[in-house]
Design a protein around this motif. Structure first.
Motif, PDB file in Angstrom:
ATOM      1  N   VAL A 125      33.061  45.875 -33.447  1.00  0.00           N
ATOM      2  CA  VAL A 125      31.695  46.239 -33.076  1.00  0.00           C
ATOM      3  C   VAL A 125      31.689  46.739 -31.635  1.00  0.00           C
ATOM      4  O   VAL A 125      32.143  46.060 -30.725  1.00  0.00           O
ATOM      5  N   LEU A 126      31.167  47.953 -31.445  1.00  0.00           N
ATOM      6  CA  LEU A 126      31.047  48.550 -30.118  1.00  0.00           C
ATOM      7  C   LEU A 126      29.572  48.777 -29.835  1.00  0.00           C
ATOM      8  O   LEU A 126      28.892  49.484 -30.582  1.00  0.00           O
ATOM      9  N   ASP A 127      29.072  48.164 -28.783  1.00  0.00           N
ATOM     10  CA  ASP A 127      27.661  48.243 -28.417  1.00  0.00           C
ATOM     11  C   ASP A 127      27.479  49.294 -27.326  1.00  0.00           C
ATOM     12  O   ASP A 127      27.926  49.103 -26.194  1.00  0.00           O
ATOM     13  N   SER A 128      26.817  50.394 -27.637  1.00  0.00           N
ATOM     14  CA  SER A 128      26.640  51.478 -26.669  1.00  0.00           C
ATOM     15  C   SER A 128      25.761  51.057 -25.495  1.00  0.00           C
ATOM     16  O   SER A 128      25.784  51.697 -24.452  1.00  0.00           O
ATOM     17  N   GLY A 129      24.998  49.976 -25.640  1.00  0.00           N
ATOM     18  CA  GLY A 129      24.151  49.501 -24.549  1.00  0.00           C
ATOM     19  C   GLY A 129      24.866  48.557 -23.595  1.00  0.00           C
ATOM     20  O   GLY A 129      24.289  48.100 -22.619  1.00  0.00           O
ATOM     21  N   ASN A 130      26.127  48.285 -23.857  1.00  0.00           N
ATOM     22  CA  ASN A 130      26.913  47.388 -23.011  1.00  0.00           C
ATOM     23  C   ASN A 130      27.139  48.043 -21.649  1.00  0.00           C
ATOM     24  O   ASN A 130      27.533  49.192 -21.573  1.00  0.00           O
ATOM     25  N   PRO A 131      26.922  47.313 -20.545  1.00  0.00           N
ATOM     26  CA  PRO A 131      27.085  47.914 -19.219  1.00  0.00           C
ATOM     27  C   PRO A 131      28.549  48.047 -18.764  1.00  0.00           C
ATOM     28  O   PRO A 131      28.811  48.663 -17.745  1.00  0.00           O
ATOM     29  N   LEU A 132      29.490  47.479 -19.506  1.00  0.00           N
ATOM     30  CA  LEU A 132      30.896  47.583 -19.116  1.00  0.00           C
ATOM     31  C   LEU A 132      31.376  49.031 -19.193  1.00  0.00           C
ATOM     32  O   LEU A 132      30.862  49.828 -19.980  1.00  0.00           O
ATOM     33  N   ILE A 133      32.398  49.366 -18.418  1.00  0.00           N
ATOM     34  CA  ILE A 133      32.972  50.715 -18.486  1.00  0.00           C
ATOM     35  C   ILE A 133      34.192  50.760 -19.395  1.00  0.00           C
ATOM     36  O   ILE A 133      34.712  51.825 -19.683  1.00  0.00           O
ATOM     37  N   GLY A 134      34.621  49.601 -19.876  1.00  0.00           N
ATOM     38  CA  GLY A 134      35.744  49.569 -20.794  1.00  0.00           C
ATOM     39  C   GLY A 134      36.194  48.151 -21.066  1.00  0.00           C
ATOM     40  O   GLY A 134      35.798  47.210 -20.378  1.00  0.00           O
ATOM     41  N   ALA A 135      37.013  48.002 -22.094  1.00  0.00           N
ATOM     42  CA  ALA A 135      37.583  46.706 -22.450  1.00  0.00           C
ATOM     43  C   ALA A 135      38.741  46.948 -23.402  1.00  0.00           C
ATOM     44  O   ALA A 135      38.834  48.006 -24.038  1.00  0.00           O
ATOM     45  N   ARG A 136      39.610  45.953 -23.485  1.00  0.00           N
ATOM     46  CA  ARG A 136      40.694  46.036 -24.462  1.00  0.00           C
ATOM     47  C   ARG A 136      41.085  44.641 -24.894  1.00  0.00           C
ATOM     48  O   ARG A 136      40.841  43.656 -24.187  1.00  0.00           O
ATOM     49  N   GLY A 137      41.653  44.572 -26.065  1.00  0.00           N
ATOM     50  CA  GLY A 137      42.094  43.288 -26.588  1.00  0.00           C
ATOM     51  C   GLY A 137      42.973  43.497 -27.794  1.00  0.00           C
ATOM     52  O   GLY A 137      43.044  44.590 -28.364  1.00  0.00           O
ATOM     53  N   GLN A 138      43.651  42.441 -28.172  1.00  0.00           N
ATOM     54  CA  GLN A 138      44.497  42.494 -29.359  1.00  0.00           C
ATOM     55  C   GLN A 138      44.592  41.103 -29.958  1.00  0.00           C
ATOM     56  O   GLN A 138      44.356  40.106 -29.282  1.00  0.00           O
ATOM     57  N   VAL A 139      44.904  41.073 -31.224  1.00  0.00           N
ATOM     58  CA  VAL A 139      45.081  39.816 -31.931  1.00  0.00           C
ATOM     59  C   VAL A 139      46.196  40.024 -32.956  1.00  0.00           C
ATOM     60  O   VAL A 139      46.328  41.110 -33.530  1.00  0.00           O
ATOM     61  N   THR A 140      46.995  39.002 -33.147  1.00  0.00           N
ATOM     62  CA  THR A 140      48.039  39.059 -34.164  1.00  0.00           C
ATOM     63  C   THR A 140      47.467  38.503 -35.463  1.00  0.00           C
ATOM     64  O   THR A 140      46.927  37.391 -35.479  1.00  0.00           O
ATOM     65  N   THR A 141      47.558  39.289 -36.524  1.00  0.00           N
ATOM     66  CA  THR A 141      47.073  38.892 -37.839  1.00  0.00           C
ATOM     67  C   THR A 141      48.279  38.724 -38.759  1.00  0.00           C
ATOM     68  O   THR A 141      49.391  39.139 -38.396  1.00  0.00           O
ATOM     69  N   PRO A 142      48.099  38.173 -39.947  1.00  0.00           N
ATOM     70  CA  PRO A 142      49.218  38.090 -40.888  1.00  0.00           C
ATOM     71  C   PRO A 142      49.818  39.461 -41.232  1.00  0.00           C
ATOM     72  O   PRO A 142      50.998  39.570 -41.554  1.00  0.00           O
ATOM     73  N   GLN A 143      49.012  40.544 -41.135  1.00  0.00           N
ATOM     74  CA  GLN A 143      49.501  41.899 -41.418  1.00  0.00           C
ATOM     75  C   GLN A 143      50.149  42.548 -40.205  1.00  0.00           C
ATOM     76  O   GLN A 143      50.794  43.576 -40.327  1.00  0.00           O
ATOM     77  N   GLY A 144      49.940  42.012 -39.015  1.00  0.00           N
ATOM     78  CA  GLY A 144      50.475  42.607 -37.791  1.00  0.00           C
ATOM     79  C   GLY A 144      49.435  42.638 -36.683  1.00  0.00           C
ATOM     80  O   GLY A 144      48.376  42.015 -36.786  1.00  0.00           O
ATOM     81  N   ARG A 145      49.715  43.415 -35.649  1.00  0.00           N
ATOM     82  CA  ARG A 145      48.854  43.463 -34.459  1.00  0.00           C
ATOM     83  C   ARG A 145      47.658  44.396 -34.667  1.00  0.00           C
ATOM     84  O   ARG A 145      47.807  45.546 -35.052  1.00  0.00           O
ATOM     85  N   LEU A 146      46.471  43.881 -34.359  1.00  0.00           N
ATOM     86  CA  LEU A 146      45.233  44.655 -34.355  1.00  0.00           C
ATOM     87  C   LEU A 146      44.836  44.797 -32.891  1.00  0.00           C
ATOM     88  O   LEU A 146      44.686  43.795 -32.185  1.00  0.00           O
ATOM     89  N   ALA A 147      44.710  46.034 -32.401  1.00  0.00           N
ATOM     90  CA  ALA A 147      44.415  46.262 -30.981  1.00  0.00           C
ATOM     91  C   ALA A 147      43.279  47.262 -30.828  1.00  0.00           C
ATOM     92  O   ALA A 147      43.156  48.206 -31.614  1.00  0.00           O
ATOM     93  N   VAL A 148      42.468  47.044 -29.798  1.00  0.00           N
ATOM     94  CA  VAL A 148      41.346  47.932 -29.475  1.00  0.00           C
ATOM     95  C   VAL A 148      41.336  48.150 -27.966  1.00  0.00           C
ATOM     96  O   VAL A 148      41.511  47.218 -27.195  1.00  0.00           O
ATOM     97  N   ASP A 149      41.146  49.401 -27.557  1.00  0.00           N
ATOM     98  CA  ASP A 149      41.016  49.761 -26.144  1.00  0.00           C
ATOM     99  C   ASP A 149      39.919  50.817 -26.071  1.00  0.00           C
ATOM    100  O   ASP A 149      40.058  51.883 -26.671  1.00  0.00           O
ATOM    101  N   TRP A 150      38.811  50.509 -25.395  1.00  0.00           N
ATOM    102  CA  TRP A 150      37.746  51.512 -25.294  1.00  0.00           C
ATOM    103  C   TRP A 150      37.363  51.726 -23.838  1.00  0.00           C
ATOM    104  O   TRP A 150      37.499  50.845 -23.009  1.00  0.00           O
TER     105      TRP A 150
END
Length: 69
Positions: free
Chosen positions: A5-30
């Motif tokens: 979920v990406l909220d266009s009203g968020n005042p941040l200029i960016g964020a990133r994160g990752q999580v290891t799942t049973p299928q492999g790494r899920l990563a997001v960088d915006w």
């Protein structure tokens, strides 16, 4: 299904994160670029995922991809 979920009203200029799942790494960088967002995601093969943006669900494919919203 993983919902990113990406909220266009968020005042941040960016964020990133990752999580290891049973299928492999899920990563997001915006990043906010002016009025637009650049979203890079890595979805593991075997996982269904979608990006929730402005009340729309955008289906994401496995592997790496970049979206400009």
């Amino acid at each position: 299904t993983a919902d990113i979920v990406l909220d266009s009203g968020n005042p941040l200029i960016g964020a990133r994160g990752q999580v290891t799942t049973p299928q492999g790494r899920l990563a997001v960088d915006w990043k906010r670029k002016g009025e637009m967002f650049e979203v890079s995601v890595t979805i593991p093969y075997g996982m269904n995922a979608q990006l929730i943006w402005e009340q729309q669900a955008i289906t994401l494919r496995p592997g790496e991809q970049t979206l400009r919203l």
